[in-house]
Scaffold this motif. Structure first.
Motif, short mmCIF file in Angstrom:
data_model
loop_
_atom_site.label_atom_id
_atom_site.label_comp_id
_atom_site.label_asym_id
_atom_site.label_seq_id
_atom_site.Cartn_x
_atom_site.Cartn_y
_atom_site.Cartn_z
N HIS A 95 64.78 -32.77 -49.13
CA HIS A 95 63.87 -33.41 -48.47
C HIS A 95 62.58 -32.72 -48.71
O HIS A 95 61.47 -33.45 -48.97
N ASP A 96 62.40 -31.49 -48.45
CA ASP A 96 61.27 -30.77 -48.71
C ASP A 96 60.60 -30.86 -50.07
O ASP A 96 59.26 -30.91 -50.19
N VAL A 97 61.48 -30.80 -51.04
CA VAL A 97 60.84 -30.82 -52.22
C VAL A 97 60.25 -32.06 -52.62
O VAL A 97 59.31 -32.47 -53.26
N LEU A 98 61.18 -33.22 -52.33
CA LEU A 98 60.95 -34.66 -52.46
C LEU A 98 59.53 -34.87 -52.02
O LEU A 98 58.52 -35.56 -52.44
N SER A 99 59.41 -34.59 -50.67
CA SER A 99 57.99 -34.74 -49.79
C SER A 99 56.89 -34.14 -50.66
O SER A 99 55.84 -34.82 -50.81
N THR A 100 57.12 -32.95 -50.89
CA THR A 100 55.89 -32.31 -51.54
C THR A 100 55.20 -33.08 -52.87
O THR A 100 54.27 -33.17 -53.35
N LEU A 101 56.49 -33.02 -53.80
CA LEU A 101 56.48 -33.94 -54.88
C LEU A 101 55.92 -35.29 -54.79
O LEU A 101 54.43 -35.59 -55.76
N ALA A 102 55.87 -36.10 -53.91
CA ALA A 102 55.54 -37.25 -53.58
C ALA A 102 54.19 -36.91 -52.97
O ALA A 102 53.24 -38.01 -53.25
N ARG A 103 53.79 -35.96 -52.40
CA ARG A 103 52.31 -35.95 -52.04
C ARG A 103 51.47 -35.48 -53.05
O ARG A 103 50.42 -35.88 -53.13
N ARG A 104 52.01 -34.48 -53.84
CA ARG A 104 51.10 -33.72 -54.85
C ARG A 104 51.10 -34.56 -55.99
O ARG A 104 49.95 -34.70 -56.74
#
Length: 469
Positions: free
Chosen positions: A161-170
């Motif tokens: 979840h942390d990785v996908l959230s960061t990728l979706a934001r950046r």
């Protein structure tokens, strides 16, 4: 009837304790019977709170004991305990009454040699390092604009979840392909290797299946792989210290970023990967510049291009105006030359008439001074001069007429070369954006900007197609 047996005394009922009182009684019993104690084991899950207190577990193959080391005792340590360190502790066994947990309050800690797992980790690290798997020269830089990102982790991991959230934001524009695998347990190393090999095939073939796409269906080729897992003890992270997994990572056709555990955790996978990130979230932040940064850079370049184009257009317009002001029409030049020629003709006729008048007066004066009886040769010469004087104006007129006729023919030929007369007949002069003449269809392409000069001005054009004649 007396059987020889006495009736049994009734059993005493157990004392009913309050929970807190029983916990304190057990603590007192431990204090009286066992404390102080010394114990040896391996450190696991060591953390230091902001208060300065340290909490960890001490374990061996058969058991585990919770430990607390308060700030005063922790301040006396001459080393920083790490996961897997073998240590000897001295302290007091007690019961933490709010939870009823047995714990060891540590008063002193000293090294007792590295733990078995840590020693195994060091041996594998030394062997792979000697083989060159950690060599910085084999580390590849991350692509600035990856077309697709491969992700290997567990479906149930918080790191996902942390990785996908960061990728979706950046980097929401980059598709992500998840290949799930276990990240803990005996079978985890093999699953992790299999997941990486699947991504290697996709990276080499340039194809991505629709299944398991974490975001953006129809992902392009994989240019980068993230191998991530959240923090834990040395046992929890042991799958990433597997030798076959390390060799699989080293064989990757694309750069691999390892984000395993917390900032203080190191695994063999971290050393073999092209880049080690301190956390899974940090790994996601390293895969590329944020979309907003690229858009800002693109906007800045577009503005510089527009400014440069406007400056060039202004400069070319000024140059055109200057040329237009300094390049007169050929007909105007001919008219000016005709006026100048007429003026010269008038001046020449006046000069000739004046010269003839002076010569006539001079001859008349000479004739008056000569005797009345002239010799025949003298009379003939005088007659010849008189005839020449009479014929001179006519000869000059014929010569001037011939010169004027030649000038008119030259003016006509020159006027036929006037480009503005050609434009008047319906033709146009084409130029590209750099001011170069366009005389062939092959010099153009779709979308090209052109300028057409007509008889009364300029027209901006855009090429929409071309046909060769």
């Amino acid at each position: 009837m007396n059987t020889g047996f006495e009736p049994a005394a009734p059993a005493l009922a157990p004392r009913v304790w309050a929970v807190g009182a029983l916990a304190r009684a057990v603590a007192d019993l431990l204090q009286a019977r066992l404390n102080p104690v010394a114990v040896r084991g391996e450190v696991s899950g060591f953390t230091r709170a902001s208060s300065g207190h340290c909490y960890f577990a001490l374990k061996d193959d058969t058991g585990q004991l919770r430990c607390a080391m308060f700030r005063r005792a922790a301040g006396l340590l001459d080393f920083v305990p790490r996961e897997g360190d073998a240590v000897e502790l001295r302290g007091r066994l007690t019961v933490y009454e709010p939870r009823g947990d047995l714990q060891l309050v540590v008063e002193t800690m000293q090294r007792a040699g590295q733990g078995a797992l840590f020693e195994q980790f060091l041996r594998l690290k030394a062997r792979l390092q000697a083989e060159g798997l950690f060599d910085p020269a084999r580390k590849r830089p991350l692509p600035a604009l990856p077309r697709g990102i491969g992700l290997v982790t567990s479906r149930g991991a918080a790191a996902l979840h942390d990785v996908l959230s960061t990728l979706a934001r950046r980097v929401p524009h980059i598709p992500v392909l998840l290949v799930p695998a276990a990240v803990q347990g005996a079978g985890a190393p093999a699953e992790l290797s299999q997941a990486l090999q699947k991504l290697y095939l996709l990276a080499q073939s340039g194809q991505a299946p629709q299944a398991n796409l974490a975001r953006n269906a129809g992902a392009p080729p994989i240019d980068l792989i993230l191998l991530v897992r959240g923090g834990g003890s040395i046992e929890d992270l042991w799958a990433f210290n597997d030798e076959p997994l390390a060799r699989t990572i080293a064989a990757s056709p694309v750069p691999v970023v390892s984000g395993v555990g917390h900032e203080t955790d190191f695994t063999i996978a971290d050393f073999v990967a092209d880049l080690r990130a301190p956390t899974p979230t940090a790994a996601a932040e390293l895969v590329g510049a944020p979309q907003a940064q690229w858009l800002a850079e693109l906007q800045a370049r577009a503005e510089r291009l527009q400014r440069g184009l406007r400056h060039r257009l202004d400069a070319e317009a000024q140059r055109l105006d200057w040329l237009n002001a300094h390049l007169a029409r050929p007909s105007q030049a001919v008219a000016a030359e005709r006026v100048r020629l007429a003026q010269l003709q008038q001046r020449l006729q006046h000069a000739q008439a004046l010269r003839l008048e002076r010569e006539r007066a001079r001859w008349q004066t000479l004739a008056a001074r000569l005797p009345r009886s002239l010799t025949a040769p003298q009379a003939a010469e005088g007659a010849r001069l008189q005839r020449l004087a009479e014929r001179l104006p006519a000869a000059l007129a014929r010569q001037l007429g011939s010169a004027d006729e030649r000038l008119q023919r030259a003016a006509l030929r020159l006027s036929l070369l006037d480009p503005r007369l050609v434009l008047e007949r319906g033709y146009a002069w084409l130029e590209d954006a750099q001011g170069r003449p366009v005389t062939r269809a092959a010099q153009t392409h779709d979308g090209q900007a052109l300028a057409a000069t007509l008889a009364d001005g300029r027209v901006d054009l855009t090429v929409r197609g071309r046909r060769s004649g």
